[in-house]
Design a protein around this motif. Structure first.
Motif, PDB file in Angstrom:
ATOM      1  N   MET A 150      51.929  85.456  75.407  1.00 13.53           N
ATOM      2  CA  MET A 150      52.542  85.561  76.115  1.00 13.53           C
ATOM      3  C   MET A 150      53.135  86.450  75.854  1.00 13.53           C
ATOM      4  N   SER A 151      52.999  87.897  77.391  1.00 12.12           N
ATOM      5  CA  SER A 151      53.719  88.493  76.907  1.00 12.12           C
ATOM      6  C   SER A 151      55.302  88.812  77.537  1.00 12.12           C
ATOM      7  N   PRO A 152      55.858  89.774  76.394  1.00 11.47           N
ATOM      8  CA  PRO A 152      57.206  89.703  77.193  1.00 11.47           C
ATOM      9  C   PRO A 152      58.067  89.554  77.932  1.00 11.47           C
TER      10      PRO A 152
ATOM     11  N   ILE B 195      62.200  82.818  81.341  1.00 11.61           N
ATOM     12  CA  ILE B 195      63.483  82.511  81.142  1.00 11.61           C
ATOM     13  C   ILE B 195      64.356  82.665  82.986  1.00 11.61           C
ATOM     14  N   SER B 196      63.906  83.599  83.806  1.00 13.93           N
ATOM     15  CA  SER B 196      64.908  83.880  84.971  1.00 13.93           C
ATOM     16  C   SER B 196      64.243  82.782  85.844  1.00 13.93           C
TER      17      SER B 196
ATOM     18  N   LEU C 288      71.883  89.091  81.510  1.00 19.94           N
ATOM     19  CA  LEU C 288      70.896  89.185  80.417  1.00 19.94           C
ATOM     20  C   LEU C 288      69.314  89.843  80.269  1.00 19.94           C
ATOM     21  N   VAL C 289      69.362  89.309  81.671  1.00 18.45           N
ATOM     22  CA  VAL C 289      67.364  89.256  81.806  1.00 18.45           C
ATOM     23  C   VAL C 289      67.919  90.543  82.754  1.00 18.45           C
TER      24      VAL C 289
ATOM     25  N   GLY D 292      66.583  95.209  80.763  1.00 18.11           N
ATOM     26  CA  GLY D 292      65.450  96.229  81.108  1.00 18.11           C
ATOM     27  C   GLY D 292      64.580  96.118  81.250  1.00 18.11           C
ATOM     28  N   PRO D 293      62.898  97.135  81.901  1.00 19.70           N
ATOM     29  CA  PRO D 293      61.946  96.467  81.827  1.00 19.70           C
ATOM     30  C   PRO D 293      61.876  96.540  80.545  1.00 19.70           C
TER      31      PRO D 293
END
Length: 67
Positions: free
Chosen positions: A1-3, A10-11, A58-59, A63-64
């Motif tokens: 899975m990509s970051p 998580i969000s 934190l999310v 940043g992107p």
């Protein structure tokens, strides 16, 4: 899975924590009569609310993500 997908999940889980805390706060204020259960549900609700606020902070501050 990509970051980026990891940050999305998580969000979303943080928003789920917020939804659960809304339900628990409602129950503890208006529906429950036992003081101990009211305190426990309110404590869990406010704990989840604080944890979800920290996670969202934190999310957002992370940043992107570069894919």
């Amino acid at each position: 899975m990509s970051p980026a997908m990891v940050k999305m999940w998580i969000s979303i889980s943080s928003m789920g924590f917020m939804f659960v805390s809304i339900i628990l706060i409602y129950l503890s204020r208006y529906k429950l009569k036992n003081r101990i259960i009211k305190f426990i549900s309110a404590f869990i609700a406010y704990s989840l609310l604080i944890i979800s606020g920290i996670i969202i902070f934190l999310v957002v501050m992370g940043g992107p993500t570069a894919d």
